[in-house]
Design a protein around this motif. Structure first.
Motif, PDB file in Angstrom:
ATOM      1  N   ALA A   1       6.052  -1.516  -6.474  1.00 25.90           N
ATOM      2  CA  ALA A   1       5.773  -2.772  -5.581  1.00 25.90           C
ATOM      3  C   ALA A   1       4.903  -2.259  -4.371  1.00 25.90           C
ATOM      4  CB  ALA A   1       6.916  -3.035  -4.819  1.00 25.90           C
ATOM      5  N   TRP A   2       3.674  -2.826  -4.534  1.00 24.46           N
ATOM      6  CA  TRP A   2       2.461  -1.922  -3.530  1.00 24.46           C
ATOM      7  C   TRP A   2       2.096  -3.030  -2.332  1.00 24.46           C
ATOM      8  CZ3 TRP A   2      -0.592   2.602  -4.779  1.00 24.46           C
ATOM      9  CH2 TRP A   2      -1.623   2.830  -3.780  1.00 24.46           C
ATOM     10  N   SER A   3       1.870  -2.735  -1.477  1.00 23.38           N
ATOM     11  CA  SER A   3       1.509  -3.553  -0.252  1.00 23.38           C
ATOM     12  C   SER A   3       0.636  -3.050   0.612  1.00 23.38           C
ATOM     13  CB  SER A   3       2.639  -3.985   0.502  1.00 23.38           C
ATOM     14  OG  SER A   3       2.247  -5.043   1.484  1.00 23.38           O
ATOM     15  N   ARG A   4      -0.275  -3.493   1.359  1.00 21.81           N
ATOM     16  CA  ARG A   4      -1.152  -2.902   2.278  1.00 21.81           C
ATOM     17  C   ARG A   4      -1.389  -3.823   3.371  1.00 21.81           C
ATOM     18  NH1 ARG A   4      -7.670  -0.873   1.048  1.00 21.81           N
ATOM     19  NH2 ARG A   4      -7.812   0.094   3.188  1.00 21.81           N
ATOM     20  N   VAL A   5      -1.372  -3.164   4.385  1.00 21.58           N
ATOM     21  CA  VAL A   5      -1.690  -3.567   5.811  1.00 21.58           C
ATOM     22  C   VAL A   5      -3.302  -3.538   6.366  1.00 21.58           C
ATOM     23  CG1 VAL A   5      -0.505  -3.814   7.928  1.00 21.58           C
ATOM     24  CG2 VAL A   5       0.460  -2.709   6.299  1.00 21.58           C
ATOM     25  N   TYR A   6      -3.660  -4.597   7.007  1.00 23.34           N
ATOM     26  CA  TYR A   6      -4.848  -4.803   7.124  1.00 23.34           C
ATOM     27  C   TYR A   6      -4.815  -4.915   8.951  1.00 23.34           C
ATOM     28  CZ  TYR A   6      -6.077  -5.516   2.385  1.00 23.34           C
ATOM     29  OH  TYR A   6      -6.300  -5.379   1.000  1.00 23.34           O
ATOM     30  N   PRO A   7      -5.828  -4.595   9.577  1.00 24.45           N
ATOM     31  CA  PRO A   7      -5.962  -4.733  10.999  1.00 24.45           C
ATOM     32  C   PRO A   7      -5.693  -6.063  11.736  1.00 24.45           C
ATOM     33  CG  PRO A   7      -7.821  -3.380  10.287  1.00 24.45           C
ATOM     34  CD  PRO A   7      -7.072  -3.982   8.985  1.00 24.45           C
ATOM     35  N   GLN A   8      -6.098  -7.044  10.794  1.00 17.92           N
ATOM     36  CA  GLN A   8      -5.834  -8.324  11.291  1.00 17.92           C
ATOM     37  C   GLN A   8      -4.763  -8.984  11.180  1.00 17.92           C
ATOM     38  OE1 GLN A   8      -8.122  -7.244   8.869  1.00 17.92           O
ATOM     39  NE2 GLN A   8     -10.350  -7.388   9.522  1.00 17.92           N
ATOM     40  N   GLU A   9      -3.644  -8.159  10.591  1.00 20.46           N
ATOM     41  CA  GLU A   9      -2.341  -8.786  10.191  1.00 20.46           C
ATOM     42  C   GLU A   9      -1.502  -8.055  11.111  1.00 20.46           C
ATOM     43  OE1 GLU A   9      -3.018  -9.520   5.650  1.00 20.46           O
ATOM     44  OE2 GLU A   9      -2.236  -7.642   6.187  1.00 20.46           O
ATOM     45  N   VAL A  10      -1.794  -7.227  12.166  1.00 12.78           N
ATOM     46  CA  VAL A  10      -0.943  -6.239  12.959  1.00 12.78           C
ATOM     47  C   VAL A  10       0.300  -7.153  13.777  1.00 12.78           C
ATOM     48  CG1 VAL A  10      -2.189  -6.277  14.860  1.00 12.78           C
ATOM     49  CG2 VAL A  10      -0.748  -4.303  14.538  1.00 12.78           C
ATOM     50  N   SER A  11      -0.051  -8.305  13.913  1.00 12.31           N
ATOM     51  CA  SER A  11       0.750  -9.389  14.622  1.00 12.31           C
ATOM     52  C   SER A  11       1.619 -10.441  13.713  1.00 12.31           C
ATOM     53  CB  SER A  11      -0.299 -10.269  15.623  1.00 12.31           C
ATOM     54  OG  SER A  11      -1.116 -10.991  14.952  1.00 12.31           O
ATOM     55  N   ILE A  12       1.608 -10.174  12.646  1.00 11.92           N
ATOM     56  CA  ILE A  12       2.567 -11.033  11.628  1.00 11.92           C
ATOM     57  C   ILE A  12       3.792 -10.101  11.303  1.00 11.92           C
ATOM     58  CG2 ILE A  12       2.651 -11.865   9.484  1.00 11.92           C
ATOM     59  CD1 ILE A  12      -0.626 -12.264   9.345  1.00 11.92           C
ATOM     60  N   PRO A  13       4.788 -10.554  11.887  1.00 16.68           N
ATOM     61  CA  PRO A  13       6.054 -10.101  11.769  1.00 16.68           C
ATOM     62  C   PRO A  13       6.596  -9.796  10.127  1.00 16.68           C
ATOM     63  CG  PRO A  13       6.316 -11.513  13.437  1.00 16.68           C
ATOM     64  CD  PRO A  13       4.939 -11.908  12.741  1.00 16.68           C
ATOM     65  N   TYR A  14       6.882  -8.601   9.810  1.00 10.93           N
ATOM     66  CA  TYR A  14       7.278  -8.408   8.433  1.00 10.93           C
ATOM     67  C   TYR A  14       6.445  -8.647   7.059  1.00 10.93           C
ATOM     68  CZ  TYR A  14      11.921  -7.898  10.631  1.00 10.93           C
ATOM     69  OH  TYR A  14      12.967  -7.493  11.475  1.00 10.93           O
ATOM     70  N   ARG A  15       5.021  -8.929   7.635  1.00  8.41           N
ATOM     71  CA  ARG A  15       4.252  -9.271   6.458  1.00  8.41           C
ATOM     72  C   ARG A  15       4.027  -8.219   5.321  1.00  8.41           C
ATOM     73  NH1 ARG A  15       0.534  -8.792   3.209  1.00  8.41           N
ATOM     74  NH2 ARG A  15       0.219  -6.710   3.919  1.00  8.41           N
ATOM     75  N   LEU A  16       4.075  -7.143   5.619  1.00 10.62           N
ATOM     76  CA  LEU A  16       4.283  -5.909   4.731  1.00 10.62           C
ATOM     77  C   LEU A  16       5.372  -6.066   3.992  1.00 10.62           C
ATOM     78  CD1 LEU A  16       3.245  -2.971   3.966  1.00 10.62           C
ATOM     79  CD2 LEU A  16       4.856  -1.962   5.899  1.00 10.62           C
ATOM     80  N   TRP A  17       6.616  -6.152   4.342  1.00 14.16           N
ATOM     81  CA  TRP A  17       7.845  -6.156   3.550  1.00 14.16           C
ATOM     82  C   TRP A  17       8.255  -7.387   2.758  1.00 14.16           C
ATOM     83  CZ3 TRP A  17      10.175  -2.022   2.279  1.00 14.16           C
ATOM     84  CH2 TRP A  17       9.802  -0.907   2.962  1.00 14.16           C
ATOM     85  N   ALA A  18       7.590  -8.338   3.289  1.00 14.12           N
ATOM     86  CA  ALA A  18       7.483  -9.815   2.571  1.00 14.12           C
ATOM     87  C   ALA A  18       6.786  -9.693   1.007  1.00 14.12           C
ATOM     88  CB  ALA A  18       6.853 -10.915   3.358  1.00 14.12           C
ATOM     89  N   GLU A  19       5.673  -9.060   1.204  1.00 15.14           N
ATOM     90  CA  GLU A  19       4.771  -8.787   0.301  1.00 15.14           C
ATOM     91  C   GLU A  19       5.413  -7.947  -0.860  1.00 15.14           C
ATOM     92  OE1 GLU A  19       0.307  -7.433  -1.232  1.00 15.14           O
ATOM     93  OE2 GLU A  19       0.833  -7.230   0.754  1.00 15.14           O
ATOM     94  N   VAL A  20       6.268  -6.644  -0.195  1.00  9.06           N
ATOM     95  CA  VAL A  20       6.909  -5.747  -1.143  1.00  9.06           C
ATOM     96  C   VAL A  20       7.975  -6.304  -1.682  1.00  9.06           C
ATOM     97  CG1 VAL A  20       8.466  -3.845  -0.959  1.00  9.06           C
ATOM     98  CG2 VAL A  20       6.234  -3.652   0.274  1.00  9.06           C
ATOM     99  N   LEU A  21       8.809  -7.173  -1.224  1.00 11.01           N
ATOM    100  CA  LEU A  21       9.932  -7.909  -1.669  1.00 11.01           C
ATOM    101  C   LEU A  21       9.436  -8.787  -2.998  1.00 11.01           C
ATOM    102  CD1 LEU A  21      12.083  -8.362   1.521  1.00 11.01           C
ATOM    103  CD2 LEU A  21      12.698  -6.776  -0.510  1.00 11.01           C
ATOM    104  N   ARG A  22       8.443  -9.531  -2.337  1.00 10.65           N
ATOM    105  CA  ARG A  22       8.069 -10.586  -3.739  1.00 10.65           C
ATOM    106  C   ARG A  22       7.296  -9.851  -4.804  1.00 10.65           C
ATOM    107  NH1 ARG A  22       5.595 -13.508   0.035  1.00 10.65           N
ATOM    108  NH2 ARG A  22       7.180 -15.060  -0.052  1.00 10.65           N
ATOM    109  N   LYS A  23       6.801  -9.021  -4.407  1.00  9.80           N
ATOM    110  CA  LYS A  23       6.204  -8.221  -5.649  1.00  9.80           C
ATOM    111  C   LYS A  23       7.369  -7.431  -6.554  1.00  9.80           C
ATOM    112  CE  LYS A  23       1.386  -7.337  -4.353  1.00  9.80           C
ATOM    113  NZ  LYS A  23       0.566  -6.144  -4.025  1.00  9.80           N
ATOM    114  N   ALA A  24       8.204  -6.942  -5.854  1.00  4.58           N
ATOM    115  CA  ALA A  24       9.428  -6.140  -6.502  1.00  4.58           C
ATOM    116  C   ALA A  24      10.153  -7.238  -7.381  1.00  4.58           C
ATOM    117  CB  ALA A  24      10.364  -5.510  -5.657  1.00  4.58           C
TER     118      ALA A  24
END
Length: 812
Positions: free
Chosen positions: A317-340
């Motif tokens: 499960a691969w997730s990448r964070v972008y500078p524009q998304e620094v203010s979105i809570p849990y965006r990193l883990w939402a993608e990880v969980l969904r891909k997993a």
């Protein structure tokens, strides 16, 4: 020729064939001088012969050979090993860009049929030992051919045996819909019979149960609307060069995967869901952060490990964070969980059984709502308690998913992650010990501010042995050379130029190499003197990476760094402070504040103590980028100001700083008199230090600018010519000592010509001095002949010098 160019006449087709053969030989052996003698592509009368298998490795041929070996063995273990190895070689369609040539079409279809057959057989062999691992080959088939009924039949059987009847029914319905929509036909009777058996088995089980509200089977069967498990995803970028210089780091990460597999393999059932103690310092961490600067290879290493994990049967499960998304809570883990969830075949009914645990996750993953019954949640919960329940739910979901397949989670560029995502990472890292999970993160450490949430957490996580950090160092010049070796048209000088500019950064090296490779039409003509013309500005990819980092600095800090770039890759505080002296409102404290801002961002490093503090730019290309973005007029003004500051600093000991002052005067467009004066001083210092190449360069520069600034007066002109002749004598000596004898001879002869023009001098004493000078120059010319073994010419020069002394009545 008939197969490739059927529409052309024989003569034209033969010409094209000759050009194609020549191009192939150039591609195979670019360094061979006589391409016609290439052993890799031979011409035997009317036949073209490719070298034998010992010299040419073709993945498609090896694929077929492994497949034949697997078919000819009776050992199931050996057959499975051969099929697994062959499956890794098939990377997609054979020569996909060639869509019209008949023999490539035939080979492409043949290889794809064999690959599909291989995956069907591999699924059968895997199912003997582990039903879950048999699903992946079938998913891969259905990803390219969703109407393959052999794969559908096997998948329905596997899912039914795993008591995932709802998913099995869904597989059949999807097949039936595609066949009806695209071909207006129904599935085979055998496939329909399997579907009926699974469907009736579910209904019969419902009738036989003594409990009327048997929700577990209903939940499993009612997942028809839930998305099927996705096929294996492509990991990383394509067409990459081999990973170079990271053997130690790769070995560490591979060991982590193996240790995790071993620990979970021998874990007792009673330990299945018992989290590790947070302060158990005897454990080995299962979370690793790859630290390093931009472009150093963190993501590339993570991609390599992800591919290795996939080969070992792990889900990724691969997730990448972008500078524009620094203010979105849990965006990193939402993608990880969904891909997993989408990659792994897991027991979704486990979620349905525990709605109170998983209900908080529906805010992140709305698709979970269909699996959960509505329950009344406690209303009087503090924000901290709600956050903890969310973390617990995420941890539980990952544990359930990892039971179906070991799970590798990759978090790319976590320096941009929001605070909530960083805190959840810390929570999971402390609780995943001995679970079949590994987390690999990539992070630019120099972009973690002192108040960044991840930096604050890392100290505790490392103390608890929950996270290990791996610092990626710059590569050596040899390793950089290996990385860019695949780029065409790169000569040795070009490679050396890239090694110097990249400073161990593989991303920068590859981008510079591509620019050189695409900018040069004749690779052999590339020389160090022309490389600055080939790369007049940095590639856009490098400029974008540098601009992204610079954009986080204040405007005043960016202006100060631009002035500092004029000074070179390093500079001292007093010098940049003097450069800023003319800026309105600037003082020493302001300069220190701006330098500290640059250091905190990782743009500068600081060395030294007291009054001799030196600042170093993070990377040479940053200096280049800042310098190129200054206008030409302002750049020249900065150079002249730097030269004046250095003149004042080195007053009384000008030779020490003459080289730097000369550079700034030349680049700033100062007068020829100034340039000639300091170039001569720089040449004298280099000569004293036996640095003859540098001395040659500065003496040549001094001579050039003295000749430009020659005054019209006869007396002045004679003085200047004498000065130039003296410099030419030093220039000739420095050239001769480097073994450039012919060039040195020409320089000495030029000095002799200038001496000949000054024969009518008024003073006999001066005339004798000139005679001694000429005699010495004739001896120097003789040395250039003697050094190459021409004693006759050398003797003539010595005798000529002797006659000059005799004519001037000098006998001693």
């Amino acid at each position: 020729m008939d197969a490739i160019w059927p529409e052309l006449d024989v003569e034209t087709a033969a010409g094209r064939l000759d050009r194609a053969v020549y191009s192939l030989r150039q591609l195979f052996e670019p360094g061979r001088s006589r391409l016609a003698a290439s052993p890799l592509l031979l011409t035997e009368r009317e036949v073209l012969v490719l070298a034998d298998q010992s010299q040419v490795w073709i993945d498609a041929d090896v694929f077929e050979r492994l497949l034949n070996q697997a078919r000819n063995t009776d050992d199931p273990g050996e057959k499975k090993r051969l099929l697994e190895e062959a499956s890794t070689l098939y990377g997609g369609d054979f020569l996909p860009e060639e869509r019209k040539i008949e023999f490539t079409i035939v080979r492409r279809e043949f290889l794809q049929r064999n690959w599909i057959g291989l995956l069907l057989e591999l699924a059968d062999l895997r199912a003997v030992h582990n039903l879950n691992t048999a699903i992946d080959p079938l998913d891969r088939i259905l990803a390219i051919d969703p109407t393959n009924e052999a794969a559908v039949q096997r998948l329905i059987k596997l899912l039914a045996q795993l008591e995932r009847r709802g998913e099995a029914l869904r597989v059949y319905k999807r097949l039936a819909a595609i066949l009806q929509q695209e071909y207006h036909i129904a599935p085979l009777p055998e496939t329909r019979a399997l579907y009926d058996a699974v469907r009736l088995g579910v209904q019969e089980r419902k009738r036989d149960t003594a409990v009327p509200a048997y929700r577990d089977s209903g939940a499993a069967a009612g997942q028809d609307d839930y998305k099927d498990a996705a096929p294996a995803l492509l990991i990383g970028r394509t067409h990459q060069s081999p990973l170079v210089g990271r053997d130690q780091e790769l070995s560490l990460l591979q060991g982590l995967l193996l240790a995790t597999e071993h620990a979970t393999k021998f874990k007792l059932p009673s330990q299945k869901k018992v989290p590790a103690l947070p302060l158990d310092t005897r454990r080995s961490p299962q979370s690793v952060l790859l630290m390093g600067e931009v472009g150093i290879g963190k993501t590339r290493l993570a991609e390599e490990m992800a591919r290795e994990a996939r080969r070992r049967g792990w889900a990724v499960a691969w997730s990448r964070v972008y500078p524009q998304e620094v203010s979105i809570p849990y965006r990193l883990w939402a993608e990880v969980l969904r891909k997993a969830m989408n990659q792994v075949t897991w027991q979704r009914q486990e979620v349905s059984k525990r709605p109170l645990i998983y209900q908080p996750l529906t805010a992140l993953l709305p698709e979970l709502d269909s699996l959960l019954t509505q329950v009344a949640l406690p209303s009087s919960q503090s924000p901290e308690q709600e956050q903890l329940r969310l973390w617990e739910a995420a941890c539980e979901l990952l544990m359930v998913i990892s039971e179906g397949s070991p799970l590798l989670i990759v978090l790319d560029d976590v320096q941009w992650a929001d605070r909530s995502s960083c805190e959840l990472f810390a929570y999971l890292a402390r609780r995943m010990y001995s679970l079949p999970m590994v987390i690999i993160g990539t992070c630019r450490e120099n972009e973690l501010g002192s108040s960044h949430p991840l930096r604050l957490l890392l100290t505790d996580l490392q103390r608890e042995h929950a996270v290990e950090t791996v610092q990626l160092q710059p590569l050596s010049d040899e390793q950089i050379g290996a990385i860019v070796s695949h780029v065409p048209y790169l000569t040795e000088p070009a490679v050396q130029y890239i090694q110097t500019r990249a400073a161990g950064n593989p991303f920068f090296a590859e981008e510079l190499a591509r620019t050189v490779g695409t900018s040069s039409t004749g690779g052999s003509s590339i020389t160090p003197n022309h490389l600055s013309d080939i790369i007049p500005v940095l590639p856009d990819t490098i400029a974008a990476a540098l601009n992204l980092r610079l954009s986080r600095l204040s405007s005043a800090c960016q202006r100060l760094l631009s002035k500092a770039a004029v000074l070179g890759s390093s500079f001292e505080f007093h010098l940049i402070s003097a450069m800023e002296a003319n800026t309105p409102g600037s003082n020493e404290d302001t300069v220190l504040d701006l330098l500290e801002e640059a250091m905190q961002s990782g743009m500068l490093t600081e060395e030294g103590t007291g009054t001799r503090i030196t600042y170093q730019f993070w990377h040479p290309l940053l200096v280049t980028h800042l310098y190129e973005n200054i206008s030409a007029a302002r750049r020249a003004s900065f150079h002249r100001r730097a030269a004046e500051i250095l003149r004042q600093e080195y007053q009384g000991r000008e030779e020490e700083g003459a080289a730097t002052i000369t550079h700034h005067f030349v680049t700033g467009g100062a007068s020829s008199q100034q340039i000639a004066h300091y170039a001569e001083l720089a040449g004298n210092r280099a000569y004293t230090l036996s640095a003859y190449p540098d001395a040659e360069r500065y003496y040549h520069l001094a001579v050039e600018h003295l000749e430009r600034s020659a005054r019209p007066s006869a007396d002045a002109n004679m003085d200047e010519q004498a000065h130039v002749a003296s410099l030419l004598e030093f220039l000739g000596e420095c050239t001769r000592l480097q073994g450039k004898y012919e060039e040195a001879r020409h320089i000495y002869e030029q000095a002799l010509e200038m001496c000949e023009q000054q024969r009518s001098l008024p003073s006999p004493a001066v005339a004798q001095q000139e005679a001694q000078m000429q005699a010495m120059l004739w001896c120097e010319v003789g040395f250039t002949w003697y050094d190459v073994g021409n004693n006759v010419q050398a003797l003539q020069c010595y005798q000529h010098g002797e006659r000059v002394l005799q004519d001037a009545h000098i006998t001693e």
